[in-house]
Structures are given as structure tokens and as C-alpha cells.
Design a protein around this motif. Structure first.
Motif, mmCIF file in Angstrom:
data_model
loop_
_atom_site.group_PDB
_atom_site.id
_atom_site.type_symbol
_atom_site.label_atom_id
_atom_site.label_comp_id
_atom_site.label_asym_id
_atom_site.label_seq_id
_atom_site.Cartn_x
_atom_site.Cartn_y
_atom_site.Cartn_z
ATOM 1 N N UNK A 94 13.008 4.559 2.902
ATOM 2 C CA UNK A 94 14.405 4.392 2.450
ATOM 3 C C UNK A 94 14.421 4.033 0.967
ATOM 4 N N UNK A 95 13.572 3.084 0.608
ATOM 5 C CA UNK A 95 13.504 2.642 -0.792
ATOM 6 C C UNK A 95 13.023 3.781 -1.686
ATOM 7 N N UNK A 96 12.011 4.517 -1.225
ATOM 8 C CA UNK A 96 11.471 5.639 -2.000
ATOM 9 C C UNK A 96 12.531 6.694 -2.256
ATOM 10 N N UNK A 97 13.384 6.939 -1.252
ATOM 11 C CA UNK A 97 14.454 7.944 -1.430
ATOM 12 C C UNK A 97 15.452 7.473 -2.476
ATOM 13 N N UNK A 98 15.705 6.150 -2.508
ATOM 14 C CA UNK A 98 16.672 5.629 -3.490
ATOM 15 C C UNK A 98 16.071 5.663 -4.894
ATOM 16 N N UNK A 99 14.781 5.378 -4.995
ATOM 17 C CA UNK A 99 14.168 5.239 -6.326
ATOM 18 C C UNK A 99 13.645 6.546 -6.906
ATOM 19 N N UNK A 128 0.823 -1.208 0.000
ATOM 20 C CA UNK A 128 0.000 0.000 0.000
ATOM 21 C C UNK A 128 0.863 1.266 0.000
ATOM 22 N N UNK A 129 2.042 1.180 0.587
ATOM 23 C CA UNK A 129 2.920 2.352 0.591
ATOM 24 C C UNK A 129 3.695 2.484 -0.715
ATOM 25 N N UNK A 130 4.221 1.359 -1.219
ATOM 26 C CA UNK A 130 5.089 1.434 -2.394
ATOM 27 C C UNK A 130 4.299 1.355 -3.698
ATOM 28 N N UNK A 131 3.167 0.638 -3.694
ATOM 29 C CA UNK A 131 2.316 0.558 -4.878
ATOM 30 C C UNK A 131 2.666 -0.577 -5.827
ATOM 31 N N UNK A 132 3.753 -1.316 -5.577
ATOM 32 C CA UNK A 132 4.047 -2.436 -6.478
ATOM 33 C C UNK A 132 4.630 -3.623 -5.713
ATOM 34 N N UNK A 133 4.389 -4.825 -6.289
ATOM 35 C CA UNK A 133 4.687 -6.072 -5.576
ATOM 36 C C UNK A 133 6.172 -6.318 -5.363
ATOM 37 N N UNK A 134 6.967 -5.951 -6.355
ATOM 38 C CA UNK A 134 8.401 -6.213 -6.242
ATOM 39 C C UNK A 134 9.005 -5.406 -5.081
ATOM 40 N N UNK A 135 8.695 -4.127 -5.052
ATOM 41 C CA UNK A 135 9.214 -3.286 -3.966
ATOM 42 C C UNK A 135 8.646 -3.745 -2.616
#
Lengths: 147, 195
Positions: free
Chosen positions: B86-91, B40-47
Motif C-alpha cells: 500500500x505504501x509502495x503504491x502511494x510513494x 527488508x521490504x521497504x528498504x528504509x527505517x522511517x517507512x
């Protein structure tokens, strides 16, 4: 004008009202406000519809058997990516060397074909694995989880 | 006879004592909830899968600091939230998938069971639009809506995940709801649709 109108109404109480998180007094205050204000009633109805739409959404999660391995660490993923980059670099270098060698070699055509086959065969196999891997990465939902 | 299901508190104590089976059981029990929240936060299954893996490692690493008697999920969600950011900042760019790809198959939601196809379609459409609008909200508004509407956490639990008082939860949640409603109203106004 009703007594409750003397102080400005805190609209965030609508959210507490929808979620059942208000005290009895606060809930009463909201009810009175809603009776008196059709715009507020429309807003609460809209928020309730959105809330129900969100709450009825059921997202799928991987089944237990799709999480076979212990979680892979960031370091492990970094090493794996580095390994793939090195392997691709190696393949490109070998292919370039083989093509250059075949083009400039003084040997006969069949000797050059033998060398090209020896180098090209493994490279084609490697490319096939690489392409499969890239395809799986795009389509396999939980590829990273399983491996 | 099946063994009684251990409480989270007991599992946490055993896991702290080095019991590998208790650690595995904690992971098995809460992994799906962590994954859905990450999704729900990232919007995709891989992340979401990546975030869940990293969050579960961190969760197990920090069990020693976990306070006895506290519910596990808010603690775990807090970790998932941090890992997602953290992931959002990298991507930099959020890669959202459409809701249809992410839904649980063969399990219609209770509100779909009535016999009116038009109303059913309308609700399905609204669910899609809500999901899409959620992805366009700022992170802070998305996270609080997800915790309340999709994860069904109480205001107290949401406060514990976000580290804010309950009163702040209510006002922040309301701002997020209004922002979501405004986003949903935009195309309606353009297309002259009435809900």
C-alpha cells in the motif's frame, strides 16, 4: 548415461536442496545430478554463498522503550500534517501582512518597529520550532514512533 | 520466581476476550520481527516504522478472524506485506538506505568470527551487494527471498504468507535466487572480478 538423466532435471530442486526441504528421493536425485554436472555444482556453490551472506545479516530494530505509544493511526497522521500546513500558511500570511503594513504605514519608525517586533518575535520562534522539527524528521530514526 | 511465558495461542485467546495486557504482550513480542520484515521490504527505517505501526493496528483489529492453533508470524507478515505494498503504491519510488546504517551494532554475525580479515571483508562486501541487489529485484522476488533468507520461514510458512502452495514456493524462490545471482554477477563481469 544415468537413469535420472532420462527426464529433464527440475532446477528448482537446488533451492529445496539448499534449504533442506526435499524428500530423501529428491535429495538423492540432486546429489547424483551434482556429481555429474560441474556447472550445476558451481551454481549451487554460488547460491549457497549468497544465501549465507543474506542469512548472516542482522538488522537492528527499535528497542522496546522506543515504541512508547500505541501505534498512531493514518487519520491521526493526516490531521497532524494538515495542522502543520495550516500553521505554515498562517505564518506566511501574517508575515506578508506585517511587511506590507510596515512599508505603507504613515506611523513613525519606532511605532512601526514596535509592531514589527510584536509580529516578528512569535514568527521567529515559530520558525525556529519548525526548523528543529524538520531537522529531527530527517535524523531521528524513530521520531514518528515515539510521539 | 518468574511467571512462565505464555504461548502465542493463549495470548491470542486472552486478547480476543478483551485483555489489554495480552494485546500489549502480543505487540511487544512480535513487533521487532514485523519491523525487520517491513524494513527488508521497504528498504528504509522511517517507512518500516510506519508500516509496522499500521500492521500492528490491523493485526489487533483482525484477531477475531485468526484461526486457533495457527502460528502468529505468517499472519502478521501477511499484513506487513500488504501494508508495505500500500505504501509502495502511494510513494512510487523505493527509498532504500545503505546496509551499514541498518545493521545491528555490536553483534557480529557468527560467520564473522574466523580470523581471516580478507575473507571477513569479502563476506561483508557480499552482504552489502546482496542487500543492494535485493532492492533492485521485483517485489514478488524480493518478498520471497526475504521470507526465506532473512526471516528463516519454512516453505510451508512462506506459502501461508503468500497464499501459494509449497511447490510454488520452491520454484518461485529458485527463480528469485537466480535473478539475485544474475544481478550480483553483472558488476563482477564488468570489473572482471572473480568470486
Amino acid at each position: 548415461m544415468n537413469e535420472y538423466r532420462k527426464t529433464p532435471f527440475d532446477e528448482s530442486l537446488f533451492s529445496g536442496y539448499l534449504d533442506g526441504e526435499l524428500t530423501q528421493a529428491e535429495e538423492q536425485k540432486v546429489r547424483l545430478h551434482l556429481e555429474d554436472d560441474p556447472e550445476a555444482r558451481a551454481l549451487v556453490a554460488e547460491l549457497r554463498a549468497i544465501r549465507q551472506a543474506a542469512r548472516s545479516t542482522r538488522l537492528a530494530a527499535p528497542a522496546d522503550e522506543e515504541w512508547r505509544e500505541a501505534p498512531r493511526s493514518g487519520a491521526s497522521r493526516f490531521l497532524r500534517r494538515s495542522g502543520w500546513l495550516l500553521a505554515i500558511g498562517w505564518a506566511v500570511a501574517v508575515l506578508g501582512f506585517a511587511l506590507w503594513g510596515a512599508a505603507t504605514s504613515p506611523e513613525s519608525w519606532w511605532e512601526r518597529a514596535l509592531v514589527a517586533g510584536a509580529v516578528g518575535g512569535p514568527l521567529l520562534l515559530f520558525s525556529s520550532v519548525l526548523l528543529d522539527r524538520l531537522k529531527v524528521m530527517k535524523t531521528d530514526r524513530y521520531g514518528r514512533v515515539r510521539r | 520466581m518468574a511467571e512462565p511465558r505464555l504461548l502465542d495461542d493463549d495470548l491470542v485467546s486472552q486478547a480476543r476476550g478483551g485483555d489489554a495486557e495480552a494485546r500489549n504482550e502480543l505487540v511487544r513480542r512480535h513487533r521487532a520481527a514485523a519491523y525487520r520484515f517491513a524494513l527488508q521490504l521497504t528498504g528504509n527505517r522511517e517507512d518500516a516504522a510506519d508500516v509496522t505501526q499500521e500492521a500492528m493496528i490491523r493485526f489487533l483489529d483482525t484477531l477475531q478472524r485468526f484461526e486457533d492453533g495457527r502460528p502468529v508470524l505468517p499472519w502478521l507478515f501477511r499484513i506487513v506485506r500488504n501494508k508495505s505494498y500500500d505504501l509502495g503504491r502511494r510513494q512510487k519510488v523505493r527509498r532504500a538506505e545503505s546496509l551499514d546504517e541498518l545493521l545491528e551494532k555490536g553483534m557480529p554475525a557468527p560467520v564473522q568470527r574466523d580470523g581471516d580479515p580478507a575473507a571477513r571483508l569479502e563476506r561483508r562486501d557480499l552482504r552489502r551487494r546482496v542487500w543492494s541487489a535485493l532492492g533492485r529485484l521485483p517485489d514478488k522476488q524480493r518478498e520471497i527471498l526475504v521470507l526465506r533468507e532473512y526471516q528463516d520461514l519454512s516453505y510451508g510458512e512462506i506459502g501461508s504468507v503468500l497464499g501459494v502452495p509449497t511447490g510454488t514456493v520452491m520454484s518461485r524462490l529458485h527463480r528469485a535466487r537466480r535473478a539475485l545471482r544474475d544481478l550480483l554477477a553483472e558488476p563482477d563481469r564488468r570489473e572482471g572480478r572473480v568470486r
